[in-house]
Enzyme design. Structure first.
Site, PDB file in Angstrom:
ATOM      1  N   ASP A  11       0.866  -1.267  -0.116  1.00  0.00           N
ATOM      2  CA  ASP A  11       0.066  -0.059   0.043  1.00  0.00           C
ATOM      3  C   ASP A  11       1.038   1.055  -0.164  1.00  0.00           C
ATOM      4  O   ASP A  11       2.069   1.175  -0.087  1.00  0.00           O
ATOM      5  CB  ASP A  11      -0.913  -0.184   1.241  1.00  0.00           C
ATOM      6  CG  ASP A  11      -0.605   0.270   2.523  1.00  0.00           C
ATOM      7  OD1 ASP A  11       0.872   0.380   2.663  1.00  0.00           O
ATOM      8  OD2 ASP A  11      -1.164   0.310   3.343  1.00  0.00           O
ATOM      9  N   THR A  70       2.672  -1.737   8.944  1.00  0.00           N
ATOM     10  CA  THR A  70       3.243  -2.586   9.868  1.00  0.00           C
ATOM     11  C   THR A  70       3.386  -4.015   9.580  1.00  0.00           C
ATOM     12  O   THR A  70       3.910  -4.865  10.201  1.00  0.00           O
ATOM     13  CB  THR A  70       2.139  -2.545  10.954  1.00  0.00           C
ATOM     14  OG1 THR A  70       0.881  -3.118  10.660  1.00  0.00           O
ATOM     15  CG2 THR A  70       1.831  -1.524  11.767  1.00  0.00           C
TER      16      THR A  70
END
Ligand code: RB5
Length: 148
Positions: A11, A70
């Protein structure tokens, strides 16, 4: 080592690290296919996780790497797919072990967690370590058994 290209996707948060990994793969001769995203513009990580997992399930790849902030969101989305075993990794020992014992086929990295050098080492171990099979095969099969 797989003889198919490595699938890559990210992303917006993972985009800079994905680009670093591509540079590393270009230098070390690892062939890959990049499923995007291609900029820092905000996107939704599940779209990219699903795209990459479908490409693996379709047989185009054996292994994939997903990068978000993350690694966690990507792993949650990826692990919804039957036959996908995604591991969020931030150390090299786990990179080896999850290939040897879990037959993980998707590596998830957090671009806000690991630096480019460590990420490259983790990716190299993930790509080049073979699954041991044997006593681990029954356990890996058990992951897929649950029908709840
Ligand atoms: C995007 O800001 C962030 O939420 C995403 O990259 C990821 O870390 C989700 O798990």
């Amino acid at each position: 080592m797989t003889n198919k290209p490595i699938a890559l996707a990210c992303d917006h948060a993972g985009f800079p690290l994905k680009e670093e990994l591509k540079k590393h793969f270009d230098e070390t001769g690892v062939v890959y296919i990049d499923y995007g995203t291609d900029s820092l513009a905000s996107v939704n990580y599940p779209d990219y996780a699903h795209k990459l997992c479908r490409a693996i399930k379709g047989g185009d790849h054996d292994l994939g790497i997903l990068v978000c902030g993350t690694g966690i969101g990507m792993s949650m989305a990826a692990n919804k797919h039957a036959g996908i075993r995604a591991a969020v990794l931030s150390d090299t020992f786990s990179a080896r072990m999850t290939r040897m014992h879990n037959d993980a086929n998707v590596l998830c990295l957090g671009a806000r967690v690991v630096g480019a050098g460590l990420a490259a080492d983790i990716a190299d171990l993930f790509i080049h370590t073979e699954y041991e099979g044997g006593r681990h095969a029954k356990r890996v099969a058990m992951i897929e058994e649950i029908g709840e």
